[in-house]
Design a protein around this motif. Sequence first.
Motif, PDB file in Angstrom:
ATOM      1  N   ILE A   1       0.834  -1.199   0.000  1.00  0.00           N
ATOM      2  CA  ILE A   1       0.000   0.000   0.000  1.00  0.00           C
ATOM      3  C   ILE A   1       0.871   1.253   0.000  1.00  0.00           C
ATOM      4  O   ILE A   1       0.569   2.228  -0.687  1.00  0.00           O
ATOM      5  CB  ILE A   1      -0.995  -0.017   1.180  1.00  0.00           C
ATOM      6  N   ASP A   2       1.985   1.205   0.731  1.00  0.00           N
ATOM      7  CA  ASP A   2       2.905   2.350   0.759  1.00  0.00           C
ATOM      8  C   ASP A   2       3.490   2.664  -0.616  1.00  0.00           C
ATOM      9  O   ASP A   2       3.847   3.806  -0.897  1.00  0.00           O
ATOM     10  CB  ASP A   2       4.043   2.105   1.749  1.00  0.00           C
ATOM     11  N   GLU A   3       3.582   1.669  -1.476  1.00  0.00           N
ATOM     12  CA  GLU A   3       4.146   1.867  -2.807  1.00  0.00           C
ATOM     13  C   GLU A   3       3.158   2.488  -3.797  1.00  0.00           C
ATOM     14  O   GLU A   3       3.540   2.854  -4.902  1.00  0.00           O
ATOM     15  CB  GLU A   3       4.646   0.535  -3.367  1.00  0.00           C
ATOM     16  N   THR A   4       1.912   2.631  -3.403  1.00  0.00           N
ATOM     17  CA  THR A   4       0.917   3.217  -4.301  1.00  0.00           C
ATOM     18  C   THR A   4       1.031   4.744  -4.295  1.00  0.00           C
ATOM     19  O   THR A   4       1.716   5.325  -3.454  1.00  0.00           O
ATOM     20  CB  THR A   4      -0.521   2.827  -3.889  1.00  0.00           C
ATOM     21  N   ASN A   5       0.325   5.375  -5.212  1.00  0.00           N
ATOM     22  CA  ASN A   5       0.299   6.837  -5.304  1.00  0.00           C
ATOM     23  C   ASN A   5      -0.736   7.471  -4.384  1.00  0.00           C
ATOM     24  O   ASN A   5      -0.975   8.669  -4.452  1.00  0.00           O
ATOM     25  CB  ASN A   5       0.013   7.264  -6.752  1.00  0.00           C
ATOM     26  N   MET A   6      -1.333   6.691  -3.555  1.00  0.00           N
ATOM     27  CA  MET A   6      -2.349   7.191  -2.638  1.00  0.00           C
ATOM     28  C   MET A   6      -1.703   8.165  -1.641  1.00  0.00           C
ATOM     29  O   MET A   6      -0.608   7.908  -1.158  1.00  0.00           O
ATOM     30  CB  MET A   6      -2.961   5.996  -1.888  1.00  0.00           C
ATOM     31  N   PRO A   7      -2.361   9.273  -1.334  1.00  0.00           N
ATOM     32  CA  PRO A   7      -1.821  10.214  -0.338  1.00  0.00           C
ATOM     33  C   PRO A   7      -1.614   9.522   1.015  1.00  0.00           C
ATOM     34  O   PRO A   7      -2.368   8.613   1.386  1.00  0.00           O
ATOM     35  CB  PRO A   7      -2.895  11.295  -0.238  1.00  0.00           C
TER      36      PRO A   7
ATOM     37  N   ILE B   1     -10.404 -10.591   1.307  1.00  0.00           N
ATOM     38  CA  ILE B   1      -9.795  -9.515   2.088  1.00  0.00           C
ATOM     39  C   ILE B   1      -9.567  -8.287   1.207  1.00  0.00           C
ATOM     40  O   ILE B   1      -9.807  -7.161   1.638  1.00  0.00           O
ATOM     41  CB  ILE B   1      -8.492  -9.999   2.765  1.00  0.00           C
ATOM     42  N   VAL B   2      -9.118  -8.502  -0.017  1.00  0.00           N
ATOM     43  CA  VAL B   2      -8.935  -7.380  -0.959  1.00  0.00           C
ATOM     44  C   VAL B   2     -10.253  -6.638  -1.143  1.00  0.00           C
ATOM     45  O   VAL B   2     -10.292  -5.412  -1.149  1.00  0.00           O
ATOM     46  CB  VAL B   2      -8.373  -7.885  -2.314  1.00  0.00           C
ATOM     47  N   ARG B   3     -11.354  -7.380  -1.251  1.00  0.00           N
ATOM     48  CA  ARG B   3     -12.666  -6.751  -1.392  1.00  0.00           C
ATOM     49  C   ARG B   3     -13.070  -5.996  -0.126  1.00  0.00           C
ATOM     50  O   ARG B   3     -13.647  -4.908  -0.196  1.00  0.00           O
ATOM     51  CB  ARG B   3     -13.734  -7.783  -1.745  1.00  0.00           C
ATOM     52  N   LEU B   4     -12.776  -6.582   1.048  1.00  0.00           N
ATOM     53  CA  LEU B   4     -13.099  -5.899   2.303  1.00  0.00           C
ATOM     54  C   LEU B   4     -12.363  -4.571   2.428  1.00  0.00           C
ATOM     55  O   LEU B   4     -12.896  -3.599   2.960  1.00  0.00           O
ATOM     56  CB  LEU B   4     -12.736  -6.786   3.501  1.00  0.00           C
ATOM     57  N   LEU B   5     -11.140  -4.543   1.940  1.00  0.00           N
ATOM     58  CA  LEU B   5     -10.324  -3.330   1.992  1.00  0.00           C
ATOM     59  C   LEU B   5     -10.652  -2.357   0.857  1.00  0.00           C
ATOM     60  O   LEU B   5     -10.109  -1.255   0.819  1.00  0.00           O
ATOM     61  CB  LEU B   5      -8.838  -3.685   1.932  1.00  0.00           C
ATOM     62  N   ASP B   6     -11.478  -2.780  -0.062  1.00  0.00           N
ATOM     63  CA  ASP B   6     -11.832  -1.980  -1.254  1.00  0.00           C
ATOM     64  C   ASP B   6     -10.630  -1.695  -2.140  1.00  0.00           C
ATOM     65  O   ASP B   6     -10.629  -0.722  -2.899  1.00  0.00           O
ATOM     66  CB  ASP B   6     -12.506  -0.654  -0.864  1.00  0.00           C
ATOM     67  N   LEU B   7      -9.607  -2.516  -2.057  1.00  0.00           N
ATOM     68  CA  LEU B   7      -8.414  -2.293  -2.872  1.00  0.00           C
ATOM     69  C   LEU B   7      -8.718  -2.426  -4.359  1.00  0.00           C
ATOM     70  O   LEU B   7      -8.025  -1.832  -5.188  1.00  0.00           O
ATOM     71  CB  LEU B   7      -7.298  -3.268  -2.487  1.00  0.00           C
ATOM     72  N   ASP B   8      -9.742  -3.182  -4.677  1.00  0.00           N
ATOM     73  CA  ASP B   8     -10.104  -3.370  -6.081  1.00  0.00           C
ATOM     74  C   ASP B   8     -10.952  -2.228  -6.647  1.00  0.00           C
ATOM     75  O   ASP B   8     -11.217  -2.185  -7.843  1.00  0.00           O
ATOM     76  CB  ASP B   8     -10.803  -4.713  -6.284  1.00  0.00           C
TER      77      ASP B   8
ATOM     78  N   PRO C   1      -8.966   3.849  -6.994  1.00  0.00           N
ATOM     79  CA  PRO C   1      -8.135   4.020  -8.201  1.00  0.00           C
ATOM     80  C   PRO C   1      -6.635   3.825  -7.961  1.00  0.00           C
ATOM     81  O   PRO C   1      -5.955   3.189  -8.763  1.00  0.00           O
ATOM     82  CB  PRO C   1      -8.437   5.452  -8.647  1.00  0.00           C
ATOM     83  N   GLU C   2      -6.124   4.330  -6.841  1.00  0.00           N
ATOM     84  CA  GLU C   2      -4.686   4.227  -6.577  1.00  0.00           C
ATOM     85  C   GLU C   2      -4.235   2.813  -6.202  1.00  0.00           C
ATOM     86  O   GLU C   2      -3.047   2.504  -6.291  1.00  0.00           O
ATOM     87  CB  GLU C   2      -4.259   5.183  -5.441  1.00  0.00           C
ATOM     88  N   THR C   3      -5.155   1.980  -5.773  1.00  0.00           N
ATOM     89  CA  THR C   3      -4.775   0.613  -5.377  1.00  0.00           C
ATOM     90  C   THR C   3      -5.278  -0.442  -6.354  1.00  0.00           C
ATOM     91  O   THR C   3      -4.926  -1.617  -6.221  1.00  0.00           O
ATOM     92  CB  THR C   3      -5.288   0.285  -3.964  1.00  0.00           C
ATOM     93  N   LYS C   4      -6.100  -0.043  -7.292  1.00  0.00           N
ATOM     94  CA  LYS C   4      -6.648  -1.001  -8.268  1.00  0.00           C
ATOM     95  C   LYS C   4      -5.534  -1.771  -8.964  1.00  0.00           C
ATOM     96  O   LYS C   4      -5.633  -2.977  -9.189  1.00  0.00           O
ATOM     97  CB  LYS C   4      -7.513  -0.243  -9.293  1.00  0.00           C
ATOM     98  N   GLU C   5      -4.448  -1.080  -9.256  1.00  0.00           N
ATOM     99  CA  GLU C   5      -3.297  -1.696  -9.914  1.00  0.00           C
ATOM    100  C   GLU C   5      -2.719  -2.850  -9.080  1.00  0.00           C
ATOM    101  O   GLU C   5      -2.267  -3.853  -9.616  1.00  0.00           O
ATOM    102  CB  GLU C   5      -2.236  -0.612 -10.106  1.00  0.00           C
ATOM    103  N   LEU C   6      -2.749  -2.679  -7.757  1.00  0.00           N
ATOM    104  CA  LEU C   6      -2.247  -3.727  -6.863  1.00  0.00           C
ATOM    105  C   LEU C   6      -2.989  -5.039  -7.065  1.00  0.00           C
ATOM    106  O   LEU C   6      -2.383  -6.111  -7.074  1.00  0.00           O
ATOM    107  CB  LEU C   6      -2.421  -3.318  -5.398  1.00  0.00           C
ATOM    108  N   THR C   7      -4.285  -4.964  -7.172  1.00  0.00           N
ATOM    109  CA  THR C   7      -5.099  -6.175  -7.235  1.00  0.00           C
ATOM    110  C   THR C   7      -4.875  -6.954  -8.517  1.00  0.00           C
ATOM    111  O   THR C   7      -5.185  -8.142  -8.583  1.00  0.00           O
ATOM    112  CB  THR C   7      -6.594  -5.860  -7.064  1.00  0.00           C
ATOM    113  N   ASP C   8      -4.331  -6.290  -9.537  1.00  0.00           N
ATOM    114  CA  ASP C   8      -4.003  -6.970 -10.789  1.00  0.00           C
ATOM    115  C   ASP C   8      -2.578  -7.521 -10.784  1.00  0.00           C
ATOM    116  O   ASP C   8      -2.195  -8.255 -11.693  1.00  0.00           O
ATOM    117  CB  ASP C   8      -4.154  -6.007 -11.973  1.00  0.00           C
ATOM    118  N   ASP C   9      -1.799  -7.170  -9.766  1.00  0.00           N
ATOM    119  CA  ASP C   9      -0.398  -7.562  -9.668  1.00  0.00           C
ATOM    120  C   ASP C   9      -0.283  -8.964  -9.065  1.00  0.00           C
ATOM    121  O   ASP C   9      -0.644  -9.176  -7.905  1.00  0.00           O
ATOM    122  CB  ASP C   9       0.355  -6.536  -8.813  1.00  0.00           C
ATOM    123  N   VAL C  10       0.256  -9.889  -9.837  1.00  0.00           N
ATOM    124  CA  VAL C  10       0.400 -11.280  -9.385  1.00  0.00           C
ATOM    125  C   VAL C  10       1.303 -11.361  -8.166  1.00  0.00           C
ATOM    126  O   VAL C  10       1.037 -12.122  -7.225  1.00  0.00           O
ATOM    127  CB  VAL C  10       0.942 -12.174 -10.532  1.00  0.00           C
TER     128      VAL C  10
END
Length: 181
Positions: free
Chosen positions: A33-39, A129-136, A139-148
């Motif tokens: 999460i720290d690696e994302t562009n999220m503030p 868990i990804v769904r619970l966190l709304d990571l999917d 916008p800033e974390t959506k990329e994470l959920t596609d990352d294998v």
Amino acid sequence: MTTAEAVSGFLHDMKRLSDRMFPQWSERLQSHIDETNMPFEEKRALIEQHDLELYFYTAIVAIEAIKVYTLFEPSVADEILSDINDQIDEVLGRGSREASDLCFDMFRTIKFAERQQNLKPHDQVMKWIVRLLDLDTIPETKELTDDVVFRQELAEPLAHCFIHWWLGFKDINRLAPVYDA
């Protein structure tokens, strides 16, 4: 031994396992999460607003509990799951049904995936868990959920939690008969 006694031992053992494995898993999640562009404030809020320890523990319980259907006759498996439902919140010191509800949501997801011959149980609960966190959806974390790599790194500690508790239990213990009411 009654199913209630067996489940108590199971849930407490899973709690000890969760307590040992959770910090590593949590650090991995935080790192991604720290690696994302999220503030920064949004990153902190994302982590703080979710009970990650609850998510991790219920995932471990669900992954291990699914095995009772292959190890015990249906009436015994149903009794074990009923006892898990009755005891899981108490083991966590919670008055609500939050842990039970979450655990059985994950359990149903695993069960459905098994019928569809989809992902492994640890991958299924990680998706939950990804769904619970709304990571999917963020916008800033959506990329994470596609990352294998992200998915594998977070599912790995859950995969290592496969200790086959119920198989070991069945090999050395005997449950009291369950009688239909």
